[in-house]
Design an enzyme around this catalytic site. Structure first.
Site, PDB file in Angstrom:
ATOM      1  N   TRP A 102       0.623  -1.414  -0.389  1.00  0.00           N
ATOM      2  CA  TRP A 102       0.320  -0.112   0.127  1.00  0.00           C
ATOM      3  C   TRP A 102       0.689   0.937  -0.393  1.00  0.00           C
ATOM      4  CZ3 TRP A 102      -4.301  -0.933  -1.929  1.00  0.00           C
ATOM      5  CH2 TRP A 102      -5.187  -1.763  -2.046  1.00  0.00           C
ATOM      6  N   ASP A 171      -2.158   6.017   6.399  1.00  0.00           N
ATOM      7  CA  ASP A 171      -3.059   5.535   6.360  1.00  0.00           C
ATOM      8  C   ASP A 171      -3.059   4.321   7.010  1.00  0.00           C
ATOM      9  OD1 ASP A 171      -4.502   3.472   4.324  1.00  0.00           O
ATOM     10  OD2 ASP A 171      -2.888   3.379   3.175  1.00  0.00           O
ATOM     11  N   LYS A 195     -12.095  -2.623   6.562  1.00  0.00           N
ATOM     12  CA  LYS A 195     -11.304  -3.339   7.571  1.00  0.00           C
ATOM     13  C   LYS A 195     -11.700  -3.539   9.125  1.00  0.00           C
ATOM     14  CE  LYS A 195      -8.280  -3.794   3.768  1.00  0.00           C
ATOM     15  NZ  LYS A 195      -7.593  -3.064   2.338  1.00  0.00           N
TER      16      LYS A 195
END
Ligand SMILES: *Cc1c(COP(=O)(O)O)cnc(C)c1O
Length: 359
Positions: A102, A171, A195
């Site tokens: 990511w 993030d 999530k």
């Protein structure tokens, strides 16, 4: 039916109490005589749910008053663009930590807007370790520093917060609400909901007020934090259903005792699973012990050719979605807040049996 535990990396398991509550409320929400999916985001019933969810999130994370909370769409991936658009503020470079998949995506997008300096690079160790902060290469002229506290795919999680004299951007998609954090250390925290927050379609952005309102010109109005902030995240229609559902998850977390309580539960869950892996000669996890993720636990079988049998048998046993990401291989158990200790215990017991039979 055997009890089912869902180890999906995202969209992922929701607390069963919350699912039941949503089911009960789905056809008729409160006094609205309609489903929460059918009512106006500007009506009193939805606004009440929206305000309550923000208040509960603020309570859970102890978000200081000088931070705005935005409830947006576009996923964490849209933030990969919105961060440089909003935070460059006249500067031409930004710093990114590269600790996984990511991070790589966030870096690629930032490069469309500015020069990107990589301050630390875990690709050298295949994203299994993180450099000590004192060895990072920090350029003081950069606009901000971006990092990914938990890398969802490799299962690599920071155990420290980078300490810099510029806005720190995180993030937190796969770690937000899993443990206590000090929001005041950050300029921006963002997270896709799917999530640890609720259904997909919602992205939460927590941004310090002084960082709002100086965007790179010529960019979409919707990507300007001030557009969203000035309109209470309702400049256009927000993702009403996931916003409402996230509110129910926040209530569930508060009832559980908040982040200090879930932090203990998550720590025990992760320890249980890593201990089972480390005590076996059949399973392994390559991540440096200090930086092992509490939320995403990848593990390899000693014999790769047993992977499909493992997945078949585990599914039959009610343990879902254990297939690892293709870039890592093997298995991955995502054990977010909604996963109870019993789910981890069931997985460990299955792993032990499988090793006895085939290891
Ligand atoms: C899942 C994930 C993303 C991508 O989120 P989208 O909502 O699909 O854009 C980004 N960063 C991290 C750390 C993730 O876990």
């Amino acid at each position: 039916m055997t009890k089912v535990y869902n180890f999906s990396a995202g969209p992922s398991m929701l607390p069963s109490l919350v699912l039941k509550q949503i089911q009960q409320e789905l056809i008729e929400y409160g006094n609205s005589k309609a489903s929460v999916m059918e009512i106006s985001h500007r009506g009193a019933d939805f606004l009440e749910a929206a305000y309550k969810s923000e208040k509960d999130l603020r309570d859970l994370l102890s978000i200081p008053d000088n931070y705005k909370v935005l409830f947006l769409q576009g996923g964490a991936s849209a933030q990969f663009s919105m961060i440089p658009i909003n935070l460059l503020r006249g500067k031409s470079k930004a710093i990114y930590a590269n600790t996984g998949h990511w991070s790589v995506k966030a870096i690629a997008e930032a490069k469309r807007y500015c020069e990107v300096n990589i301050c630390t690079d875990s690709s050298e160790n295949n994203f299994t370790d993180i450099q000590d902060f004192e060895n990072w290469n920090i350029d003081p002229d950069a606009a901000y520093l971006h990092y990914t506290p938990n890398e969802t795919i490799a299962g690599l999680e920071f155990d420290y917060i980078p300490d810099v004299d510029m806005p720190l951007v995180a993030d937190m998609s796969s770690t937000i609400l899993s443990r206590e954090i000090d929001v005041s250390k950050y300029g921006v925290i963002y997270a896709g909901a799917q999530k640890n927050i609720g259904p997909s379609g919602l992205t939460i952005v927590i941004v310090r007020e002084d960082l709002i309102g100086k965007v790179v010109s010529g960019q979409p109005k919707l990507f300007d934090y001030s557009t969203q902030s000035n309109n209470e995240s309702m400049f256009n229609t927000p993702a009403t259903f996931p916003w409402y559902a996230a509110g129910r998850v926040f209530e569930w977390l508060k009832d559980l005792g908040g982040l200090s309580a879930i932090q203990k539960i998550n720590h025990t869950k992760a320890q249980t699973l890593y201990k089972a892996i480390d005590n076996s000669n059949f399973y392994s996890n390559p991540v440096s012990i200090k930086y092992r993720s509490w939320m995403n636990v990848p593990f390899l079988l000693a014999d790769d050719s047993l992977n499909s049998l493992f997945l078949e048998r585990s599914k039959e046993a009610g343990l879902l979605a254990l297939k690892g990401h293709r870039s890592v291989g093997g298995m991955r158990a995502s054990i977010y807040n909604a996963m109870p200790q019993e789910g981890v215990d069931a997985l460990v017991s299955f792993m032990n049996d499988f090793e006895k039979d085939f290891g």
